[in-house]
Design a protein around this motif. Structure first.
Motif, PDB file in Angstrom:
ATOM      1  N   GLU A  51       0.829  -1.209   0.000  1.00  0.00           N
ATOM      2  CA  GLU A  51       0.000   0.000   0.000  1.00  0.00           C
ATOM      3  C   GLU A  51       0.863   1.259   0.000  1.00  0.00           C
ATOM      4  N   THR A  52       1.931   1.250   0.796  1.00  0.00           N
ATOM      5  CA  THR A  52       2.831   2.397   0.813  1.00  0.00           C
ATOM      6  C   THR A  52       3.552   2.541  -0.518  1.00  0.00           C
ATOM      7  N   GLN A  53       3.915   1.427  -1.124  1.00  0.00           N
ATOM      8  CA  GLN A  53       4.533   1.498  -2.448  1.00  0.00           C
ATOM      9  C   GLN A  53       3.573   2.117  -3.459  1.00  0.00           C
ATOM     10  N   GLU A  54       2.296   1.766  -3.363  1.00  0.00           N
ATOM     11  CA  GLU A  54       1.299   2.368  -4.253  1.00  0.00           C
ATOM     12  C   GLU A  54       1.183   3.861  -4.002  1.00  0.00           C
ATOM     13  N   LEU A  55       1.153   4.238  -2.731  1.00  0.00           N
ATOM     14  CA  LEU A  55       1.050   5.641  -2.349  1.00  0.00           C
ATOM     15  C   LEU A  55       2.184   6.465  -2.960  1.00  0.00           C
ATOM     16  N   LEU A  56       3.383   5.913  -2.927  1.00  0.00           N
ATOM     17  CA  LEU A  56       4.562   6.654  -3.359  1.00  0.00           C
ATOM     18  C   LEU A  56       4.742   6.695  -4.873  1.00  0.00           C
ATOM     19  N   SER A  57       4.240   5.671  -5.549  1.00  0.00           N
ATOM     20  CA  SER A  57       4.465   5.588  -6.993  1.00  0.00           C
ATOM     21  C   SER A  57       3.292   6.100  -7.814  1.00  0.00           C
ATOM     22  N   ASP A  58       2.174   6.430  -7.181  1.00  0.00           N
ATOM     23  CA  ASP A  58       0.988   6.883  -7.887  1.00  0.00           C
ATOM     24  C   ASP A  58       1.309   8.107  -8.744  1.00  0.00           C
ATOM     25  N   SER A  59       0.871   8.085  -9.983  1.00  0.00           N
ATOM     26  CA  SER A  59       1.050   9.199 -10.927  1.00  0.00           C
ATOM     27  C   SER A  59       2.521   9.569 -11.119  1.00  0.00           C
ATOM     28  N   GLY A  60       3.407   8.588 -10.922  1.00  0.00           N
ATOM     29  CA  GLY A  60       4.820   8.831 -11.170  1.00  0.00           C
ATOM     30  C   GLY A  60       5.493   9.728 -10.161  1.00  0.00           C
TER      31      GLY A  60
END
Length: 289
Positions: A51-60
């Motif tokens: 989830e944190t990886q998604e948070l950080l990588s969202d929209s580049g």
């Protein structure tokens, strides 16, 4: 400057775990993307969830360089040590696949302004094995530099030297510069290039200048500082000033509103985050929404 040069240089930060500092990194990535979209942004994420990886990588927002705790410790240090581990995380910066890296702590935010891109470019123009700002904390002896803003040249050899320094288990009180990773960094780089105030001006929650009391807007703040370091208990999601600023309220009764302004800048960046990132952060920041 051609495109290949920009792609060989990257902004970077480091986080550990799934706490609110991941949201600080997200806001940092958002602001850097707005100021300078030409250079990539790389984040070293240690022991973080999907989830944190998604948070950080969202929209580049960030290019992820993910390590598990055990992988990270054994890869760099060959040992697990509760004291050394927090001080050793930045060593991974020297393994990033770029020629130069400009590192900001996740709670250290460049201030958006019409001249922010030009001011950042002035940092990139500096030369030296490591470029840093003087440590302004009380009790720190010169000539120590602060680890919250660094311009460096990634080099596996330096990463190995850092590893050997930490594996020697030398405690910070053996070094003239404290605390935390600054002891190791200053030991590793006794010769460094100083960031002068005419190049980059840093303001912090601990040292906000009283002459800045009339900085009641983001533009006024950006005229006297280039970045703001919201460290320790002064982060926008824990400080009383930060909560006031989020709600658009004045936070001091004595008329000095510089901290309110600085926190308002951070929250403005927060509300510009992609919707999914913002939602994930709202679930983990210790606030009532």
């Amino acid at each position: 400057m051609n495109t290949s040069v920009y792609k060989s240089q990257a902004y970077a930060t480091v986080i550990h775990g799934d706490g609110p500092h991941a949201c600080g990194a997200a806001v940092l990535g958002q602001v850097l993307q707005e100021i300078d979209s030409r250079r990539p942004r790389a984040i070293i994420a240690i022991n973080v969830s999907a989830e944190t990886q998604e948070l950080l990588s969202d929209s580049g927002l960030w290019q992820l360089h993910v390590y598990a705790d055990m992988e990270y410790n054994w890869r760099f240090w060959g040992q697990k040590n509760a004291y050394l581990e927090p001080s050793s995380r930045k060593a991974a910066l020297w393994d990033l696949p770029f020629e130069r890296v400009l590192f900001f702590d996740s709670d250290h935010l460049p201030l958006p302004s019409s001249t922010a891109a030009q001011r950042l470019q002035a940092l990139w123009n500096l030369e030296g094995p490591i470029v840093a700002a003087v440590n302004a904390a009380q009790g720190i002896r010169d000539p120590c530099f602060n680890g919250g803003l660094l311009l460096l040249h990634p080099d596996p050899k330096v990463a190995r030297q850092y590893k050997e320094l930490v594996k020697a288990r030398q405690r910070t009180h053996n070094f003239p510069c404290r605390p935390d990773d600054q002891a190791f960094l200053n030991k590793l780089f006794p010769i460094w290039t100083r960031i002068e105030r005419n190049v980059w001006r840093i303001m912090t929650t601990a040292h906000a200048r009283w002459q800045a009391c009339n900085a009641t807007s983001s533009g006024a703040l950006a005229r006297i500082a280039d970045s703001f370091h919201y460290f320790r208990t002064g982060t926008p999601w824990t400080s009383e000033h930060g909560r006031c600023a989020r709600n658009g309220l004045p936070c001091r009764s004595d008329g000095c509103q510089v901290l309110t302004t600085a926190y308002a800048v951070w929250w403005s960046g927060f509300y510009r985050l992609p919707a999914r990132t913002r939602q994930l952060c709202m679930e983990r920041l210790p606030l009532q929404w």
